[in-house]
Enzyme design. Structure first.
Site, PDB file in Angstrom:
ATOM      1  N   LYS A   1       0.819  -1.220   0.000  1.00  0.00           N
ATOM      2  CA  LYS A   1       0.000   0.000   0.000  1.00  0.00           C
ATOM      3  C   LYS A   1       0.856   1.275   0.000  1.00  0.00           C
ATOM      4  CE  LYS A   1      -3.975  -2.099   2.397  1.00  0.00           C
ATOM      5  NZ  LYS A   1      -4.941  -1.916   3.537  1.00  0.00           N
TER       6      LYS A   1
ATOM      7  N   TYR B   1     -12.405  -2.152  -3.245  1.00  0.00           N
ATOM      8  CA  TYR B   1     -12.874  -2.182  -1.851  1.00  0.00           C
ATOM      9  C   TYR B   1     -14.389  -2.007  -1.742  1.00  0.00           C
ATOM     10  CZ  TYR B   1      -8.260  -2.365   0.420  1.00  0.00           C
ATOM     11  OH  TYR B   1      -7.024  -2.759   0.888  1.00  0.00           O
TER      12      TYR B   1
ATOM     13  N   PHE C   1     -15.085   4.158   7.166  1.00  0.00           N
ATOM     14  CA  PHE C   1     -13.716   4.473   6.739  1.00  0.00           C
ATOM     15  C   PHE C   1     -13.516   4.354   5.223  1.00  0.00           C
ATOM     16  CE2 PHE C   1     -13.840  -0.010   8.133  1.00  0.00           C
ATOM     17  CZ  PHE C   1     -13.418  -0.649   6.984  1.00  0.00           C
TER      18      PHE C   1
ATOM     19  N   ARG D   1      -2.098 -14.326   4.804  1.00  0.00           N
ATOM     20  CA  ARG D   1      -2.843 -13.655   5.885  1.00  0.00           C
ATOM     21  C   ARG D   1      -2.032 -13.740   7.193  1.00  0.00           C
ATOM     22  NH1 ARG D   1      -6.998 -10.200   4.556  1.00  0.00           N
ATOM     23  NH2 ARG D   1      -7.340 -10.245   6.809  1.00  0.00           N
TER      24      ARG D   1
ATOM     25  N   ASN E   1      -2.045   0.248   6.872  1.00  0.00           N
ATOM     26  CA  ASN E   1      -1.468  -0.980   7.410  1.00  0.00           C
ATOM     27  C   ASN E   1      -0.627  -1.760   6.395  1.00  0.00           C
ATOM     28  OD1 ASN E   1      -3.563  -1.894   5.878  1.00  0.00           O
ATOM     29  ND2 ASN E   1      -4.699  -2.844   7.554  1.00  0.00           N
TER      30      ASN E   1
ATOM     31  N   HIS F   1      -2.225  -5.419   1.613  1.00  0.00           N
ATOM     32  CA  HIS F   1      -3.500  -6.125   1.428  1.00  0.00           C
ATOM     33  C   HIS F   1      -3.195  -7.556   1.044  1.00  0.00           C
ATOM     34  CE1 HIS F   1      -7.407  -7.359  -0.146  1.00  0.00           C
ATOM     35  NE2 HIS F   1      -6.709  -7.911  -1.125  1.00  0.00           N
TER      36      HIS F   1
ATOM     37  N   GLU G   1      -9.665 -10.912  -7.453  1.00  0.00           N
ATOM     38  CA  GLU G   1      -8.755  -9.766  -7.314  1.00  0.00           C
ATOM     39  C   GLU G   1      -7.592  -9.844  -8.311  1.00  0.00           C
ATOM     40  OE1 GLU G   1      -9.788  -9.145  -2.568  1.00  0.00           O
ATOM     41  OE2 GLU G   1      -7.777  -9.785  -3.127  1.00  0.00           O
TER      42      GLU G   1
END
Ligand code: ADP
Ligand code: MG
Length: 139
Positions: free
Chosen positions: A10, A50, A58, A86, A113, A116, A127
């Protein structure tokens, strides 16, 4: 079982020159980076990516952050890749992320964070197809 998962490094991480450091964690975990491209997401791309979070408070901030600066989109391949990545990423909230995870080491906040990763094999396929053609993925 060998799987493919979708990853994004990100903007908070690319801005701090952490692409290589994050890729080192990914590779040390046994995941192979089989496709990778640096790209600046358009607002439309980020909104679509998203869209499951569209009703969350958010969402606007998330889309703004994801389009602020370039990201690195990736396909990761390996045994049990979806769940493994993950685990390697750590919890969404870096304060709750386990020691050694990417988010524990690098994330700034629950929003910024650093990475992704797909949450299921089904979503990984959806995705990956948003960003890569099959011939760009060299396993
Ligand atoms: P994950 O990225 O761990 O799969 P989610 O799918 O729940 O987490 O959320 C997607 C992204 O939205 C998160 O990675 C984070 O950037 C942002 N986000 C999630 N929850 C919050 C929150 N409470 N406040 C701000 N941003 C959030
Ligand atoms: Mg998610």
């Amino acid at each position: 079982m060998t799987e493919r998962t979708f990853s994004i490094i990100k903007p908070d991480a690319t801005r701090r020159n952490l692409t290589g450091a994050i890729n080192a964690v990914i590779e040390a975990a046994g995941l192979r980076i089989v496709a990778q491209r640096r790209v600046k997401l358009t607002e439309a791309q980020a909104k679509k990516f998203y869209e499951v979070h569209a009703e969350r408070p958010f969402y606007g901030e998330l889309v703004a952050q994801m389009t602020a600066e370039p990201v690195v989109v990736q396909v990761l391949q390996g045994d049990n890749a979806v769940l493994k990545y993950r685990d390697v990423m750590g919890a969404t909230n870096p304060e709750k992320a386990a020691e050694g995870t990417i988010r524990k080491q690098f994330a700034l906040s629950i929003g910024e964070n650093s990475v992704h990763g797909s949450d299921s094999l089904e979503n990984a396929k959806i995705e990956i197809e948003q960003f890569f053609t099959e011939d760009e993925i060299v396993g």
